[in-house]
Design a protein around this motif. Structure first.
Motif, mmCIF file in Angstrom:
data_model
loop_
_atom_site.group_PDB
_atom_site.id
_atom_site.type_symbol
_atom_site.label_atom_id
_atom_site.label_comp_id
_atom_site.label_asym_id
_atom_site.label_seq_id
_atom_site.Cartn_x
_atom_site.Cartn_y
_atom_site.Cartn_z
ATOM 1 N N GLY A 85 9.330 -4.309 -4.207
ATOM 2 C CA GLY A 85 8.282 -3.377 -3.796
ATOM 3 C C GLY A 85 8.521 -1.991 -4.342
ATOM 4 O O GLY A 85 9.561 -1.378 -4.074
ATOM 5 N N MET A 86 7.574 -1.504 -5.128
ATOM 6 C CA MET A 86 7.730 -0.200 -5.763
ATOM 7 C C MET A 86 7.589 0.957 -4.781
ATOM 8 O O MET A 86 7.861 2.106 -5.123
ATOM 9 C CB MET A 86 6.696 -0.049 -6.869
ATOM 10 C CG MET A 86 6.957 -0.938 -8.071
ATOM 11 S SD MET A 86 8.462 -0.471 -8.968
ATOM 12 C CE MET A 86 7.926 1.061 -9.739
ATOM 13 N N ASP A 87 7.171 0.653 -3.526
ATOM 14 C CA ASP A 87 7.040 1.743 -2.561
ATOM 15 C C ASP A 87 8.387 2.347 -2.206
ATOM 16 O O ASP A 87 8.461 3.454 -1.662
ATOM 17 C CB ASP A 87 6.328 1.259 -1.291
ATOM 18 C CG ASP A 87 6.979 0.034 -0.672
ATOM 19 O OD1 ASP A 87 7.658 -0.706 -1.415
ATOM 20 O OD2 ASP A 87 6.804 -0.185 0.527
ATOM 21 N N GLY A 88 9.476 1.629 -2.538
ATOM 22 C CA GLY A 88 10.794 2.206 -2.334
ATOM 23 C C GLY A 88 11.102 3.318 -3.315
ATOM 24 O O GLY A 88 12.007 4.129 -3.078
ATOM 25 N N LEU A 89 10.381 3.358 -4.414
ATOM 26 C CA LEU A 89 10.575 4.391 -5.427
ATOM 27 C C LEU A 89 9.443 5.418 -5.412
ATOM 28 O O LEU A 89 9.667 6.616 -5.593
ATOM 29 C CB LEU A 89 10.652 3.754 -6.830
ATOM 30 C CG LEU A 89 11.867 2.895 -7.131
ATOM 31 C CD1 LEU A 89 11.713 2.254 -8.515
ATOM 32 C CD2 LEU A 89 13.134 3.726 -7.092
ATOM 33 N N VAL A 90 8.233 4.904 -5.257
ATOM 34 C CA VAL A 90 7.056 5.767 -5.287
ATOM 35 C C VAL A 90 6.310 5.574 -3.962
ATOM 36 O O VAL A 90 5.720 4.509 -3.722
ATOM 37 C CB VAL A 90 6.129 5.421 -6.473
ATOM 38 C CG1 VAL A 90 4.927 6.347 -6.492
ATOM 39 C CG2 VAL A 90 6.897 5.478 -7.783
ATOM 40 N N PRO A 91 6.361 6.560 -3.091
ATOM 41 C CA PRO A 91 5.683 6.420 -1.802
ATOM 42 C C PRO A 91 4.219 6.034 -1.966
ATOM 43 O O PRO A 91 3.547 6.479 -2.897
ATOM 44 C CB PRO A 91 5.820 7.819 -1.183
ATOM 45 C CG PRO A 91 7.029 8.403 -1.850
ATOM 46 C CD PRO A 91 7.031 7.865 -3.242
ATOM 47 N N ASP A 92 3.767 5.156 -1.090
ATOM 48 C CA ASP A 92 2.387 4.683 -1.060
ATOM 49 C C ASP A 92 2.036 3.730 -2.207
ATOM 50 O O ASP A 92 0.875 3.358 -2.364
ATOM 51 C CB ASP A 92 1.385 5.852 -1.058
ATOM 52 C CG ASP A 92 1.596 6.786 0.130
ATOM 53 O OD1 ASP A 92 1.928 6.268 1.213
ATOM 54 O OD2 ASP A 92 1.452 8.011 -0.048
ATOM 55 N N SER A 93 3.033 3.350 -3.025
ATOM 56 C CA SER A 93 2.754 2.386 -4.097
ATOM 57 C C SER A 93 2.492 1.009 -3.498
ATOM 58 O O SER A 93 3.168 0.586 -2.556
ATOM 59 C CB SER A 93 3.935 2.299 -5.059
ATOM 60 O OG SER A 93 3.747 1.231 -5.974
ATOM 61 N N ILE A 94 1.520 0.312 -4.061
ATOM 62 C CA ILE A 94 1.226 -1.050 -3.609
ATOM 63 C C ILE A 94 1.784 -2.098 -4.582
ATOM 64 O O ILE A 94 1.592 -3.297 -4.386
ATOM 65 C CB ILE A 94 -0.291 -1.267 -3.450
ATOM 66 C CG1 ILE A 94 -1.004 -1.122 -4.807
ATOM 67 C CG2 ILE A 94 -0.871 -0.314 -2.414
ATOM 68 C CD1 ILE A 94 -2.463 -1.544 -4.776
ATOM 69 N N ASP A 95 2.473 -1.652 -5.629
ATOM 70 C CA ASP A 95 2.902 -2.554 -6.688
ATOM 71 C C ASP A 95 4.125 -3.368 -6.277
ATOM 72 O O ASP A 95 5.039 -2.877 -5.615
ATOM 73 C CB ASP A 95 3.232 -1.766 -7.959
ATOM 74 C CG ASP A 95 2.045 -0.980 -8.465
ATOM 75 O OD1 ASP A 95 0.965 -1.581 -8.586
ATOM 76 O OD2 ASP A 95 2.187 0.232 -8.719
ATOM 77 N N VAL A 96 4.126 -4.615 -6.716
ATOM 78 C CA VAL A 96 5.282 -5.499 -6.577
ATOM 79 C C VAL A 96 5.678 -5.948 -7.985
ATOM 80 O O VAL A 96 4.841 -6.416 -8.754
ATOM 81 C CB VAL A 96 4.944 -6.720 -5.704
ATOM 82 C CG1 VAL A 96 6.133 -7.678 -5.658
ATOM 83 C CG2 VAL A 96 4.552 -6.281 -4.305
#
Length: 348
Positions: A85-96
């Motif tokens: 989950g990219m939200d760990g790097l970029v807040p609010d990211s929905i990308d996996v």
């Protein structure tokens, strides 16, 4: 500037005929005209994948030093980048994100042998002493370097290389393209999966019977049924069965070797493990245990393709009374490698 690395060349070789620094051998014959000839064979617009799955044959029972590919994710710190989950790097990211890497033996499955794959001990300097040399006189340790030479030169530190073919590496074939006209000879249709040593007489008789002609610059492709047997074994190959099945070329047949020279073929491909019988029929004295490899790779610069999957293409060609097709088969553009996986595509 070209430099000749040899004072005498092996009998029957073509060293120097494409230039003193040539690293392509008979692949030089695959030029624009051959690509056009290949394209002229495309009528139905149908393509066939000629590669086995890269995890076949399966295990290492057929060759103890070659292991199946090992897939794993790349890592961000201690975290595998798989379903990441990219939200760990970029807040609010929905990308996996999933991202992987592979440890692979380059000649495990469907493959090309480069001209650096097999050389020989030969007196290239004409001084009575044999050197370890490859096609066109390129030298072991100097042009094809192993761990000792890499460590001594300090050249392997940045990329972590433990070997490197500075000459004759597979990348030269990739850069050339490896696309042209393929010609299929279906040995399996005539002999089934009988273990049979194929010499010039058998090959010539089948080609005449099936109306097969081979011209300068063609890819010669041989179906024996071996790769089909591998597929049927489902990743658990039986060496005893496979080593006693299907046709293999007789590398000791001098008429066959002379025909390969005279035919002008640019590459020789088969669906079996080594194209030729290994070990070859024994003869007295010092000799190559892989005489067809010696003749093709070392003397003539003809690359060998092995473990190609040809069943579906062969069936279609037979049904339509054809034996020629367009072949596209570039290896990996991996500098310094002596072999490569390949996913050949035949278009008809």
């Amino acid at each position: 500037m070209e430099q000749q690395r040899w004072k005498q060349r092996p009998e029957g070789s073509n060293w120097g005929e494409f230039g003193s620094d040539d690293q392509l051998g008979r692949v030089n014959l695959i030029g624009p005209e051959q690509v056009r000839k290949g394209a002229a064979e495309v009528h139905a617009g149908r393509s066939f994948c000629l590669a086995l799955p890269l995890d076949l044959p399966g295990g290492n029972a057929l060759n103890a030093r070659r292991n199946p590919p090992r897939l794993q994710p790349t890592w961000r710190g201690d975290t595998p980048v798989l379903n990441y989950g990219m939200d760990g790097l970029v807040p609010d990211s929905i990308d996996v994100v999933s991202d992987d890497q592979v440890l692979i033996c380059l000649q495990y499955s469907t493959q090309w042998d480069s001209l650096a794959h097999v050389g020989a001990r030969f007196d290239a300097d004409g001084d009575g002493a044999e050197e370890m040399v490859y096609y066109n006189g390129f030298r072991a340790a100097e042009h094809v370097r192993g761990p000792q030479e890499m460590a001594e030169s300090g050249c392997g530190c940045d990329g972590g290389h433990l070997s490197h073919a500075d000459a004759l590496g597979i990348e030269h074939m990739a850069e050339h393209g490896m696309q042209g006209r393929g010609v299929l000879v279906d040995l399996c249709r005539h002999f089934g999966r009988e273990r049979r040593l194929i010499g010039y007489d058998d090959l010539a008789r089948i080609m005449e019977s099936d109306g097969v002609t081979v011209e300068r610059g063609d890819f010669l492709v041989l179906r024996t049924g071996f790769a089909e047997a591998v597929v049927e074994m489902g990743g658990k190959p039986d060496p005893q069965v496979l080593h006693h099945s299907c046709s293999v070329l007789n590398g000791r047949d001098q008429r066959l070797l002379q025909w390969i020279t005279d035919s002008g073929i640019a590459a020789l491909c088969a669906d079996n493990y080594a194209v030729e019988a290994y070990p070859a029929p024994d003869v007295a004295g010092r000799k190559s245990v892989l005489p067809l490899h010696h003749h093709c790779l070392f003397k003539l610069g003809i690359p060998l393709g092995e473990l190609w999957y040809l069943k579906d293409l062969a069936a279609w060609l037979h049904e339509h009374g054809r034996n020629r097709f367009m072949l596209t088969a570039p290896p990996l553009r991996l500098p310094g490698a002596v072999g490569s996986p390949v996913t050949p595509v035949a278009t008809v």
